[in-house]
Design a protein around this motif. Structure first.
Motif, short mmCIF file in Angstrom:
data_model
loop_
_atom_site.label_atom_id
_atom_site.label_comp_id
_atom_site.label_asym_id
_atom_site.label_seq_id
_atom_site.Cartn_x
_atom_site.Cartn_y
_atom_site.Cartn_z
N ASN A 10 28.73 -85.99 -7.18
CA ASN A 10 30.07 -86.44 -7.53
C ASN A 10 30.12 -87.24 -8.84
OD1 ASN A 10 32.86 -86.40 -6.83
ND2 ASN A 10 32.71 -88.59 -6.42
N ASN A 34 28.44 -78.16 -17.72
CA ASN A 34 29.62 -77.30 -17.63
C ASN A 34 29.93 -76.64 -18.97
OD1 ASN A 34 30.18 -77.72 -14.87
ND2 ASN A 34 31.17 -79.65 -15.33
N GLN A 43 39.53 -73.94 -14.78
CA GLN A 43 39.90 -74.94 -13.79
C GLN A 43 39.20 -76.27 -14.02
OE1 GLN A 43 37.76 -72.52 -13.34
NE2 GLN A 43 36.11 -73.14 -12.02
N LEU A 44 38.39 -76.39 -15.05
CA LEU A 44 37.62 -77.59 -15.31
C LEU A 44 38.53 -78.73 -15.78
CD1 LEU A 44 34.59 -78.37 -15.32
CD2 LEU A 44 34.60 -77.91 -17.76
N GLY A 69 29.04 -81.48 -9.01
CA GLY A 69 30.06 -80.99 -8.08
C GLY A 69 31.44 -81.10 -8.69
N GLU A 70 32.43 -81.32 -7.85
CA GLU A 70 33.82 -81.34 -8.30
C GLU A 70 34.26 -82.68 -8.86
OE1 GLU A 70 36.43 -79.85 -5.27
OE2 GLU A 70 35.01 -78.29 -4.72
N CYS A 71 33.48 -83.74 -8.65
CA CYS A 71 33.80 -85.09 -9.16
C CYS A 71 35.20 -85.53 -8.77
CB CYS A 71 33.62 -85.15 -10.67
SG CYS A 71 31.97 -84.79 -11.22
N LYS A 72 35.46 -85.58 -7.51
CA LYS A 72 36.78 -85.99 -7.01
C LYS A 72 36.94 -87.50 -7.15
CE LYS A 72 37.13 -82.15 -3.83
NZ LYS A 72 37.23 -81.73 -2.45
#
Length: 143
Positions: A10, A34, A43-44, A69-72
């Motif tokens: 994350n 990335n 979507q980045l 990961g998505e880094c929420k």
């Protein structure tokens, strides 16, 4: 067949890589940000370009894969639950070195001690929340 661990950090993956390099002598086999993707990633979210898409570390004879990961935003700390990585070492001196290095900034769950199955065994959560079991499996090894 082979099963390998894949850890999601994350947004703290590069920090974790540097920590495991220092603590365990991990070697980076592969690391892709990335921004290195050969295909566009529409979507980045902004600011994610330099985050780790995929990394592969060699720790001893094992491979551990990881990502940011998505880094929420709503996840402050990775929530690693329900498993531990197990680090098997040749003797108590090596176990103490690796245990102490992994415990830096983390939390000792069970200090290294002699058990009925090991001359030296302990458990901890590292600074990223990853659970580790560190021990010597050879009962003949010095404990």
């Amino acid at each position: 067949m082979q099963i390998q661990s894949y850890l999601f950090f994350n947004g703290r993956c590069e920090e974790a890589i540097n920590f495991y390099r220092k603590a365990l002598g991990a070697e980076v086999e592969m690391m892709m940000r990335n921004s290195d993707s050969p295909e566009p990633m529409p979507q980045l979210p902004p600011g994610m370009e330099n985050k780790i898409m995929h990394a592969s570390l060699r720790i001893g004879e094992s491979t551990v894969m990881m990502t940011d990961g998505e880094c929420k935003d709503d996840v402050k700390q990775s929530a690693f639950q329900g498993f531990s990585l197990s680090l098997d070492l040749p003797d108590a001196a090596a176990a103490h070195r690796q245990f102490d290095a992994l415990a830096e900034g983390g939390q000792v769950v069970m200090p290294l001690e002699k058990t009925f199955w090991s001359p030296c065994f302990g458990m901890l959560k590292d600074r990223f929340g990853v659970s580790w079991m560190v021990g010597v499996h050879d009962m003949e090894a010095k404990g």
